[in-house]
Write a protein that holds these residues in place. Structure first.
Motif, PDB file in Angstrom:
ATOM      1  N   ASP A  67       0.826  -1.213   0.000  1.00 32.11           N
ATOM      2  CA  ASP A  67       0.000   0.000   0.000  1.00 32.11           C
ATOM      3  C   ASP A  67       0.858   1.261   0.000  1.00 32.11           C
ATOM      4  O   ASP A  67       0.476   2.277  -0.591  1.00 32.11           O
ATOM      5  N   LYS A  70       1.818   2.565  -3.473  1.00 31.04           N
ATOM      6  CA  LYS A  70       0.780   3.048  -4.382  1.00 31.04           C
ATOM      7  C   LYS A  70       0.412   4.487  -4.052  1.00 31.04           C
ATOM      8  O   LYS A  70       0.387   4.890  -2.894  1.00 31.04           O
ATOM      9  N   TRP A 123       7.781   4.814 -11.736  1.00 28.34           N
ATOM     10  CA  TRP A 123       6.358   4.618 -11.469  1.00 28.34           C
ATOM     11  C   TRP A 123       5.671   4.008 -12.685  1.00 28.34           C
ATOM     12  O   TRP A 123       6.036   4.282 -13.828  1.00 28.34           O
ATOM     13  N   GLU A 127       1.979   3.192  -9.307  1.00 28.32           N
ATOM     14  CA  GLU A 127       2.653   2.290  -8.372  1.00 28.32           C
ATOM     15  C   GLU A 127       4.162   2.354  -8.584  1.00 28.32           C
ATOM     16  O   GLU A 127       4.642   2.344  -9.718  1.00 28.32           O
TER      17      GLU A 127
END
Length: 273
Positions: A67, A70, A123, A127
């Motif tokens: 998490d 992200k 990225w 993410e």
């Protein structure tokens, strides 16, 4: 430690829906910038492995490792310079947690990046999937504090396993070289086998850059660098072994044996010249 943000019966859910209890036995502070112990993160460790971080306490709640990687911006894609504290934390997670969890035989562990480390995060669809960092020309060398780097040197690079084989490493090298166009550029010694292959592919695309990329030791003075293209040529020559063919008869069967090992040839007295 008596004021840690959890209750006696608090649990944290992992991505596989497994729940682990949050307690004094598996919660600890970790330094965000390695030797700089002033800035720390509160980390939750796996009950099965005391060296594996499974969560970080950020913004008044626990976050799983995946998490943290992200962002709320799904359009964020490509290599972006690390500048904010949040991006520094993402860089830490990729380097100190994800890399160790996914380590293969070709991966190398890196030290923590310092607070002002020049770095970019890769990225994809919001993410974080990789990173690279480098030492700018003229910056002080950590191991030789009175000496400065003689050229820009990339010292860390990583792409997550599930995103490898998609050309991301080439894009990272293109970005690094493009940031210092027409300057000598260094990659930290020793080059791994994977990075050597990336360099070979890069040179096949950009043959004019063969004289720009160097394998660099220490600060990269003229006697501490080797042209990467020369190093690759030596490796290719070393990998070519002499081939000898000989035969012998046994029970009317003719057998041909190909020997590609120089030590074995020497042992049995066969010359490949």
């Amino acid at each position: 430690m008596s004021q840690l943000p959890y209750r006696n019966t608090e649990y944290f859910s992992l991505s596989d829906f497994k729940q682990i209890e949050v307690g004094l036995c598996n919660v600890s502070f970790v330094p965000l910038y390695g030797t700089d112990t002033e800035k720390k993160l509160l980390a939750l460790f796996s009950p099965d492995d005391s060296n594996t971080i499974v969560g970080l306490y950020l913004l008044d709640r626990w976050w799983g490792v995946e998490d943290v990687l992200k962002t709320a911006e799904p359009s964020r894609t490509g290599l972006i310079k690390v500048s904010t504290l949040g991006e520094r934390i993402v860089l830490y997670v990729l380097n100190r947690i994800v890399l160790r969890n996914e380590k293969s035989g070709e991966d190398v562990f890196f030290l923590c990046h310092c607070e002002r480390e020049a770095a970019k995060i890769l990225w994809k669809d919001g993410e974080a999937i990789g990173f690279y960092s480098f030492k700018p020309k003229g910056s002080l060398c950590r191991n030789f504090v009175t000496q400065c780097y003689q050229l820009p040197v990339m010292d860390t690079i990583f792409v997550r396993k599930c995103h490898r084989g998609q050309g991301h490493a080439i894009k990272i090298l293109e970005d690094f070289v493009g940031s210092f166009r027409n300057e000598y550029i260094g990659l930290k010694f020793p080059l791994s086998e994977a990075i050597s292959k990336v360099c070979e592919k890069y040179f096949s695309r950009y043959p004019a850059d063969k004289e720009l990329l160097w394998e660099v030791e220490k600060i990269g003075s003229p006697f501490q660098r080797t042209l990467i293209v020369n190093r690759l040529q030596k490796l290719n020559l070393k990998g070519k072994k002499n081939i000898c063919i000989f035969s012998f008869c046994d029970m009317e069967i003719l057998i041909f044996v190909i020997i590609c090992d120089d030590e074995f040839n020497e042992l049995i007295g066969i010359s490949c010249n």
